[in-house]
Design a protein around this motif. Structure first.
Motif, PDB file in Angstrom:
ATOM      1  N   ALA A 140      34.213  40.016  25.043  1.00  0.00           N
ATOM      2  CA  ALA A 140      34.746  40.038  23.674  1.00  0.00           C
ATOM      3  C   ALA A 140      36.092  39.321  23.592  1.00  0.00           C
ATOM      4  O   ALA A 140      36.345  38.552  22.649  1.00  0.00           O
ATOM      5  N   GLN A 141      36.955  39.542  24.569  1.00  0.00           N
ATOM      6  CA  GLN A 141      38.274  38.905  24.542  1.00  0.00           C
ATOM      7  C   GLN A 141      38.171  37.406  24.802  1.00  0.00           C
ATOM      8  O   GLN A 141      38.947  36.625  24.251  1.00  0.00           O
ATOM      9  N   ARG A 142      37.211  36.989  25.618  1.00  0.00           N
ATOM     10  CA  ARG A 142      36.998  35.550  25.824  1.00  0.00           C
ATOM     11  C   ARG A 142      36.572  34.883  24.511  1.00  0.00           C
ATOM     12  O   ARG A 142      37.035  33.793  24.174  1.00  0.00           O
ATOM     13  N   LEU A 143      35.711  35.562  23.757  1.00  0.00           N
ATOM     14  CA  LEU A 143      35.303  35.028  22.457  1.00  0.00           C
ATOM     15  C   LEU A 143      36.500  34.925  21.523  1.00  0.00           C
ATOM     16  O   LEU A 143      36.649  33.935  20.808  1.00  0.00           O
ATOM     17  N   ARG A 144      37.355  35.954  21.517  1.00  0.00           N
ATOM     18  CA  ARG A 144      38.567  35.891  20.682  1.00  0.00           C
ATOM     19  C   ARG A 144      39.416  34.685  21.047  1.00  0.00           C
ATOM     20  O   ARG A 144      39.928  33.980  20.170  1.00  0.00           O
ATOM     21  N   LEU A 145      39.583  34.436  22.350  1.00  0.00           N
ATOM     22  CA  LEU A 145      40.366  33.273  22.783  1.00  0.00           C
ATOM     23  C   LEU A 145      39.704  31.964  22.366  1.00  0.00           C
ATOM     24  O   LEU A 145      40.396  31.009  21.979  1.00  0.00           O
ATOM     25  N   ASP A 146      38.382  31.909  22.432  1.00  0.00           N
ATOM     26  CA  ASP A 146      37.662  30.709  21.985  1.00  0.00           C
ATOM     27  C   ASP A 146      37.895  30.443  20.504  1.00  0.00           C
ATOM     28  O   ASP A 146      38.105  29.303  20.089  1.00  0.00           O
ATOM     29  N   VAL A 147      37.866  31.494  19.693  1.00  0.00           N
ATOM     30  CA  VAL A 147      38.062  31.343  18.247  1.00  0.00           C
ATOM     31  C   VAL A 147      39.504  30.934  17.948  1.00  0.00           C
ATOM     32  O   VAL A 147      39.748  30.070  17.097  1.00  0.00           O
ATOM     33  N   VAL A 148      40.465  31.518  18.655  1.00  0.00           N
ATOM     34  CA  VAL A 148      41.867  31.110  18.472  1.00  0.00           C
ATOM     35  C   VAL A 148      42.032  29.635  18.834  1.00  0.00           C
ATOM     36  O   VAL A 148      42.701  28.879  18.109  1.00  0.00           O
ATOM     37  N   SER A 149      41.411  29.213  19.919  1.00  0.00           N
ATOM     38  CA  SER A 149      41.494  27.799  20.319  1.00  0.00           C
ATOM     39  C   SER A 149      40.904  26.890  19.255  1.00  0.00           C
ATOM     40  O   SER A 149      41.456  25.827  18.947  1.00  0.00           O
ATOM     41  N   ASP A 150      39.781  27.310  18.683  1.00  0.00           N
ATOM     42  CA  ASP A 150      39.148  26.539  17.606  1.00  0.00           C
ATOM     43  C   ASP A 150      40.073  26.456  16.394  1.00  0.00           C
ATOM     44  O   ASP A 150      40.210  25.397  15.779  1.00  0.00           O
ATOM     45  N   ASN A 151      40.719  27.566  16.061  1.00  0.00           N
ATOM     46  CA  ASN A 151      41.651  27.565  14.927  1.00  0.00           C
ATOM     47  C   ASN A 151      42.809  26.601  15.162  1.00  0.00           C
ATOM     48  O   ASN A 151      43.161  25.810  14.284  1.00  0.00           O
ATOM     49  N   ILE A 152      43.388  26.663  16.348  1.00  0.00           N
ATOM     50  CA  ILE A 152      44.526  25.786  16.653  1.00  0.00           C
ATOM     51  C   ILE A 152      44.093  24.319  16.661  1.00  0.00           C
ATOM     52  O   ILE A 152      44.803  23.442  16.168  1.00  0.00           O
ATOM     53  N   ALA A 153      42.917  24.049  17.185  1.00  0.00           N
ATOM     54  CA  ALA A 153      42.424  22.667  17.220  1.00  0.00           C
ATOM     55  C   ALA A 153      42.219  22.108  15.813  1.00  0.00           C
ATOM     56  O   ALA A 153      42.326  20.905  15.609  1.00  0.00           O
ATOM     57  N   ASN A 154      41.951  22.972  14.848  1.00  0.00           N
ATOM     58  CA  ASN A 154      41.683  22.529  13.481  1.00  0.00           C
ATOM     59  C   ASN A 154      42.840  22.807  12.524  1.00  0.00           C
ATOM     60  O   ASN A 154      42.639  22.881  11.310  1.00  0.00           O
ATOM     61  N   ILE A 155      44.047  22.920  13.053  1.00  0.00           N
ATOM     62  CA  ILE A 155      45.194  23.297  12.234  1.00  0.00           C
ATOM     63  C   ILE A 155      45.512  22.267  11.135  1.00  0.00           C
ATOM     64  O   ILE A 155      46.122  22.592  10.138  1.00  0.00           O
ATOM     65  N   GLU A 156      45.047  21.042  11.307  1.00  0.00           N
ATOM     66  CA  GLU A 156      45.300  20.010  10.294  1.00  0.00           C
ATOM     67  C   GLU A 156      44.014  19.388   9.759  1.00  0.00           C
ATOM     68  O   GLU A 156      44.048  18.309   9.163  1.00  0.00           O
ATOM     69  N   THR A 157      42.893  20.076   9.914  1.00  0.00           N
ATOM     70  CA  THR A 157      41.613  19.567   9.435  1.00  0.00           C
ATOM     71  C   THR A 157      41.493  19.828   7.931  1.00  0.00           C
ATOM     72  O   THR A 157      41.424  20.977   7.494  1.00  0.00           O
ATOM     73  N   THR A 158      41.476  18.766   7.160  1.00  0.00           N
ATOM     74  CA  THR A 158      41.427  18.905   5.700  1.00  0.00           C
ATOM     75  C   THR A 158      40.027  18.708   5.133  1.00  0.00           C
ATOM     76  O   THR A 158      39.815  18.904   3.938  1.00  0.00           O
ATOM     77  N   ARG A 159      39.088  18.306   5.979  1.00  0.00           N
ATOM     78  CA  ARG A 159      37.727  18.065   5.493  1.00  0.00           C
ATOM     79  C   ARG A 159      36.725  18.556   6.535  1.00  0.00           C
ATOM     80  O   ARG A 159      36.738  18.130   7.675  1.00  0.00           O
ATOM     81  N   THR A 160      35.857  19.460   6.112  1.00  0.00           N
ATOM     82  CA  THR A 160      34.816  19.990   6.997  1.00  0.00           C
ATOM     83  C   THR A 160      33.458  19.601   6.442  1.00  0.00           C
ATOM     84  O   THR A 160      33.357  18.963   5.388  1.00  0.00           O
ATOM     85  N   LYS A 207      39.318  31.392  11.345  1.00  0.00           N
ATOM     86  CA  LYS A 207      38.222  32.296  11.689  1.00  0.00           C
ATOM     87  C   LYS A 207      38.768  33.473  12.495  1.00  0.00           C
ATOM     88  O   LYS A 207      39.753  33.337  13.217  1.00  0.00           O
ATOM     89  N   MET A 208      38.107  34.623  12.350  1.00  0.00           N
ATOM     90  CA  MET A 208      38.494  35.830  13.063  1.00  0.00           C
ATOM     91  C   MET A 208      37.241  36.503  13.619  1.00  0.00           C
ATOM     92  O   MET A 208      36.174  36.432  13.008  1.00  0.00           O
ATOM     93  N   VAL A 209      37.388  37.169  14.757  1.00  0.00           N
ATOM     94  CA  VAL A 209      36.278  37.874  15.394  1.00  0.00           C
ATOM     95  C   VAL A 209      36.329  39.339  14.972  1.00  0.00           C
ATOM     96  O   VAL A 209      37.386  39.969  15.002  1.00  0.00           O
ATOM     97  N   ALA A 249      30.589  39.776  14.404  1.00  0.00           N
ATOM     98  CA  ALA A 249      30.654  38.666  13.456  1.00  0.00           C
ATOM     99  C   ALA A 249      31.900  37.822  13.712  1.00  0.00           C
ATOM    100  O   ALA A 249      32.869  38.289  14.297  1.00  0.00           O
ATOM    101  N   ILE A 250      31.813  36.595  13.263  1.00  0.00           N
ATOM    102  CA  ILE A 250      32.985  35.728  13.172  1.00  0.00           C
ATOM    103  C   ILE A 250      33.110  35.401  11.693  1.00  0.00           C
ATOM    104  O   ILE A 250      32.208  34.799  11.114  1.00  0.00           O
TER     105      ILE A 250
END
Length: 148
Positions: free
Chosen positions: A16-36, A45-47, A80-81
Motif C-alpha cells: 500500500a505504501q509503495r502505491l502511495r509513493l508511486d502516486v506521489v511520483s506521478d503527481n510530481i511528474a505532472n506538476i506542470e501538465t496543462t493538457r491531459t 491523485k490520492m490513494v 481506489a485512486i
C-alpha cells in the motif's frame, strides 16, 4: 494471530505504501501538465486505503461451525485512486498555448510541499512495515533455535 498472518499484514502495508509513493511520483511528474487525454489540466491523485477485516459473514460462519477466529484486522488494501477536486490554479501566461482569452492558464492543483510530506509519510510507513516484518522474522528464527 498466526506468524504468517503477521508477515502478510506487514507485506500488505508495504504494498500500500509503495502505491502511495508511486502516486506521489506521478503527481510530481505532472506538476506542470496543462493538457491531459481528458482535455483539461492534470488533477492531483490520492490513494484511498482501507483496513482488511474479516467480514461479518466470515465471523458468523466460523462461530456457527465452532471455529475460533481472531477478529482483528488482517492488513490494508488500496481500494481506489481518486482525483483531488480542489480548484485548479490560474496562472497568468498569455504566451502559453493553453491560455484562455484573458491570458490565464489553469495549472494542476498540485502543491510540491504537500506531495513531499505525503512521500515522507509513505516512506516512514514503509520503513515501519519493514521493521515489523524483520522483527517477526527474527522472532521465528529465535524460536527455531530454542528447539535445538
Amino acid at each position: 494471530m498466526s506468524f504468517l498472518s503477521t508477515l502478510n499484514i506487514s507485506g500488505s502495508g508495504m504494498t500500500a505504501q509503495r502505491l502511495r509513493l508511486d502516486v506521489v511520483s506521478d503527481n510530481i511528474a505532472n506538476i506542470e501538465t496543462t493538457r491531459t487525454e481528458d482535455g483539461g489540466p492534470y488533477r492531483r491523485k490520492m490513494v484511498v486505503l482501507e483496513a482488511q477485516e474479516p467480514s461479518f459473514h466470515e465471523i458468523l460462519e466460523n462461530a456457527r461451525v465452532g471455529k475460533t477466529q481472531n477478529t482483528s484486522g488482517s492488513g490494508v488494501k488500496a481500494v481506489a485512486i481518486v482525483e483531488d477536486q480542489t480548484e485548479l490554479k490560474p496562472v497568468y501566461d498569455p504566451t502559453h498555448p493553453d491560455a484562455d482569452e484573458d491570458g490565464y492558464v489553469m495549472m494542476p492543483n498540485i502543491d510540491l510541499v504537500k506531495e513531499t510530506a505525503d512521500a515522507m509519510a509513505a516512506s516512514h510507513a514503509y520503513q515501519s512495515n519493514i521493521t515489523a516484518f524483520n522483527t517477526t522474522r527474527q522472532m521465528a528464527q529465535s524460536a527455531l533455535e530454542i528447539g535445538r
